[in-house]
Design a protein around this motif. Structure first.
Motif, PDB file in Angstrom:
ATOM      1  N   GLU A 105       0.831  -1.207   0.000  1.00  0.00           N
ATOM      2  CA  GLU A 105       0.000   0.000   0.000  1.00  0.00           C
ATOM      3  C   GLU A 105       0.861   1.250   0.000  1.00  0.00           C
ATOM      4  OE1 GLU A 105      -2.472  -0.356   3.409  1.00  0.00           O
ATOM      5  OE2 GLU A 105      -3.575  -2.088   2.651  1.00  0.00           O
ATOM      6  N   LEU A 106       1.936   1.241   0.784  1.00  0.00           N
ATOM      7  CA  LEU A 106       2.828   2.391   0.826  1.00  0.00           C
ATOM      8  C   LEU A 106       3.575   2.555  -0.497  1.00  0.00           C
ATOM      9  CD1 LEU A 106       4.390   2.199   4.395  1.00  0.00           C
ATOM     10  CD2 LEU A 106       2.704   3.838   3.554  1.00  0.00           C
ATOM     11  N   ALA A 107       4.048   1.438  -1.052  1.00  0.00           N
ATOM     12  CA  ALA A 107       4.798   1.494  -2.305  1.00  0.00           C
ATOM     13  C   ALA A 107       3.936   2.051  -3.437  1.00  0.00           C
ATOM     14  CB  ALA A 107       5.319   0.108  -2.667  1.00  0.00           C
ATOM     15  N   ALA A 108       2.651   1.800  -3.369  1.00  0.00           N
ATOM     16  CA  ALA A 108       1.751   2.288  -4.420  1.00  0.00           C
ATOM     17  C   ALA A 108       1.681   3.809  -4.452  1.00  0.00           C
ATOM     18  CB  ALA A 108       0.350   1.707  -4.217  1.00  0.00           C
ATOM     19  N   LEU A 109       2.103   4.459  -3.371  1.00  0.00           N
ATOM     20  CA  LEU A 109       2.080   5.920  -3.312  1.00  0.00           C
ATOM     21  C   LEU A 109       3.300   6.544  -3.984  1.00  0.00           C
ATOM     22  CD1 LEU A 109       0.938   6.363   0.407  1.00  0.00           C
ATOM     23  CD2 LEU A 109      -0.502   6.398  -1.648  1.00  0.00           C
ATOM     24  N   ALA A 110       4.299   5.757  -4.307  1.00  0.00           N
ATOM     25  CA  ALA A 110       5.526   6.296  -4.899  1.00  0.00           C
ATOM     26  C   ALA A 110       5.231   6.885  -6.274  1.00  0.00           C
ATOM     27  CB  ALA A 110       6.578   5.201  -5.018  1.00  0.00           C
ATOM     28  N   PRO A 111       5.574   8.160  -6.519  1.00  0.00           N
ATOM     29  CA  PRO A 111       5.262   8.776  -7.810  1.00  0.00           C
ATOM     30  C   PRO A 111       5.975   8.129  -8.979  1.00  0.00           C
ATOM     31  CG  PRO A 111       6.707  10.189  -6.512  1.00  0.00           C
ATOM     32  CD  PRO A 111       6.237   9.089  -5.599  1.00  0.00           C
ATOM     33  N   ARG A 112       7.103   7.478  -8.718  1.00  0.00           N
ATOM     34  CA  ARG A 112       7.826   6.790  -9.794  1.00  0.00           C
ATOM     35  C   ARG A 112       7.490   5.314  -9.843  1.00  0.00           C
ATOM     36  NH1 ARG A 112      13.653   7.001  -9.863  1.00  0.00           N
ATOM     37  NH2 ARG A 112      13.642   6.984  -7.599  1.00  0.00           N
ATOM     38  N   GLY A 113       6.442   4.905  -9.146  1.00  0.00           N
ATOM     39  CA  GLY A 113       6.028   3.517  -9.143  1.00  0.00           C
ATOM     40  C   GLY A 113       4.681   3.344  -9.802  1.00  0.00           C
ATOM     41  N   LEU A 114       3.672   3.052  -8.979  1.00  0.00           N
ATOM     42  CA  LEU A 114       2.347   2.737  -9.498  1.00  0.00           C
ATOM     43  C   LEU A 114       1.736   3.891 -10.280  1.00  0.00           C
ATOM     44  CD1 LEU A 114       0.117   0.630  -9.628  1.00  0.00           C
ATOM     45  CD2 LEU A 114      -0.796   1.550  -7.488  1.00  0.00           C
ATOM     46  N   ALA A 115       1.917   5.141  -9.783  1.00  0.00           N
ATOM     47  CA  ALA A 115       1.321   6.285 -10.480  1.00  0.00           C
ATOM     48  C   ALA A 115       1.869   6.421 -11.894  1.00  0.00           C
ATOM     49  CB  ALA A 115       1.570   7.562  -9.684  1.00  0.00           C
ATOM     50  N   LEU A 116       3.187   6.320 -12.036  1.00  0.00           N
ATOM     51  CA  LEU A 116       3.808   6.394 -13.355  1.00  0.00           C
ATOM     52  C   LEU A 116       3.368   5.222 -14.218  1.00  0.00           C
ATOM     53  CD1 LEU A 116       5.794   7.508 -15.425  1.00  0.00           C
ATOM     54  CD2 LEU A 116       7.637   6.351 -14.185  1.00  0.00           C
ATOM     55  N   ARG A 117       3.291   4.055 -13.643  1.00  0.00           N
ATOM     56  CA  ARG A 117       2.870   2.865 -14.378  1.00  0.00           C
ATOM     57  C   ARG A 117       1.461   3.042 -14.936  1.00  0.00           C
ATOM     58  NH1 ARG A 117      -0.586  -0.907 -13.103  1.00  0.00           N
ATOM     59  NH2 ARG A 117      -0.448  -2.993 -14.037  1.00  0.00           N
ATOM     60  N   GLN A 118       0.548   3.580 -14.139  1.00  0.00           N
ATOM     61  CA  GLN A 118      -0.835   3.750 -14.587  1.00  0.00           C
ATOM     62  C   GLN A 118      -0.928   4.718 -15.752  1.00  0.00           C
ATOM     63  OE1 GLN A 118      -2.597   4.858 -10.812  1.00  0.00           O
ATOM     64  NE2 GLN A 118      -3.415   2.798 -10.497  1.00  0.00           N
ATOM     65  N   ILE A 119      -0.150   5.787 -15.701  1.00  0.00           N
ATOM     66  CA  ILE A 119      -0.153   6.756 -16.798  1.00  0.00           C
ATOM     67  C   ILE A 119       0.434   6.137 -18.062  1.00  0.00           C
ATOM     68  CG2 ILE A 119       0.882   8.919 -17.601  1.00  0.00           C
ATOM     69  CD1 ILE A 119       0.660   9.928 -14.707  1.00  0.00           C
ATOM     70  N   ALA A 120       1.485   5.344 -17.885  1.00  0.00           N
ATOM     71  CA  ALA A 120       2.213   4.800 -19.036  1.00  0.00           C
ATOM     72  C   ALA A 120       1.549   3.588 -19.663  1.00  0.00           C
ATOM     73  CB  ALA A 120       3.632   4.439 -18.611  1.00  0.00           C
ATOM     74  N   LEU A 121       0.734   2.870 -18.910  1.00  0.00           N
ATOM     75  CA  LEU A 121       0.237   1.574 -19.363  1.00  0.00           C
ATOM     76  C   LEU A 121      -0.456   1.594 -20.723  1.00  0.00           C
ATOM     77  CD1 LEU A 121       0.208  -1.365 -18.614  1.00  0.00           C
ATOM     78  CD2 LEU A 121      -1.919  -1.000 -17.339  1.00  0.00           C
TER      79      LEU A 121
END
Length: 300
Positions: A105-121
């Protein structure tokens, strides 16, 4: 197996404060002693427990954690209990510990992690549909590239990567794309360091790496051929953030034999440009510094 957040294992008995073989008891030394001076801080010990887990060791017993973290069994027992109660670790029915969902849950908050992945997918999916080959998205972390997304077909060439996996910057296409856009000082420091070789074709000397990085900047793409495995080639392009700084890289990995770089290059560039625009990059904007403190103009 079902997970539980019980703090203590049912199959292991915690002995008196005795260091495991090959480790030090400095973490429990009395104040003022020589051992205490070399003792790790409480945060260091807590992080050592978490660092005991990795791709090859996703599940560990309390004894394993104690040994891999370099802590006495009693200290490991106490820290594991606290981490389990908080949700950072979970224990299955056999008494084996795993990383808990709270950390995810914490890792999902990383701007270079899940957030970037969702935009790029969506752009990664388009690149995959255009090539039906391995498609990767990666960011930079120090001297390594970290993969945050990977799309692959059943017939695609085998690759030694996984989401969350790390490789040295110089040995991969995405890593070269990121390193090439770092500040000159950080590039030179990297070039002068130890360059690990994985095949006879891995870039393993500073002069050659400098030439490759210059070519990446000139062409806007990085081509990595047979560096990690001798049957694969990758074409990568940088992804830019709102101010123009390179924040990630996207690549396609294909079989070395028959690879058509001129055909792959436009598709990779389109994907990288699409992700960059989705992140807020405007091509006419002047480029500003890195989004990652201390790493120049590259992030990953």
């Amino acid at each position: 197996m079902p997970m539980t957040t019980d703090a203590l294992p049912s199959r292991e008995t915690v002995p008196p404060e005795t260091a495991p073989p090959g480790t030090s008891s400095a973490d429990t030394a009395p104040p003022g002693t020589a051992a205490a001076g070399a003792a790790r801080s409480a945060p260091d010990r807590l992080l050592a427990v978490l660092a005991a887990f990795d791709h090859d060791h996703p599940g560990l017993s309390l004894t394993d954690i104690s040994r891999r973290a370099g802590l006495t069994l009693t200290t490991a027992h106490r820290l594991v209990g606290a981490l389990t109660e908080w949700g950072a670790l979970e224990r299955d029915a056999s008494g084996i510990y795993h990383v808990g969902l709270r950390l995810w849950e914490l890792a999902a908050l990383a701007p270079r992690g899940l957030a970037l992945r969702q935009i790029a997918l969506p752009y990664l999916e388009d690149l995959y549909e255009a090539t039906h080959e391995n498609v990767q998205l990666a960011v930079r972390d120090g001297d390594e590239v970290v993969y945050i997304e990977w799309l692959s077909g059943r017939s695609a060439v085998g690759v030694h990567i996984r989401v969350g996996g790390r490789w040295p910057l110089h040995a991969t296409g995405v890593g070269l794309a990121l390193l090439a856009h770092g500040d000159p000082a950080s590039q030179e420091t990297y070039c002068q360091g130890q360059l690990a070789a994985f095949t006879p074709y891995t870039i393993a000397d500073a002069p050659r790496l400098r030439r490759v990085l210059a070519e990446v900047r000139r062409t806007g793409v990085a081509v990595s051929s047979r560096q990690v495995t001798e049957d694969a080639l990758s074409v990568a392009a940088p992804v830019r953030g709102p101010g123009g700084a390179v924040v990630a890289a996207v690549s396609v990995v294909v079989p070395q034999e028959g690879a058509q770089v001129p055909v792959l290059t436009p598709a990779v560039r389109v994907a990288a440009r699409g992700i960059s625009r989705a992140l807020g990059w405007q091509p006419d904007e002047p480029r500003r510094g890195s989004l990652i403190p201390g790493r120049g103009t590259s992030a990953s």
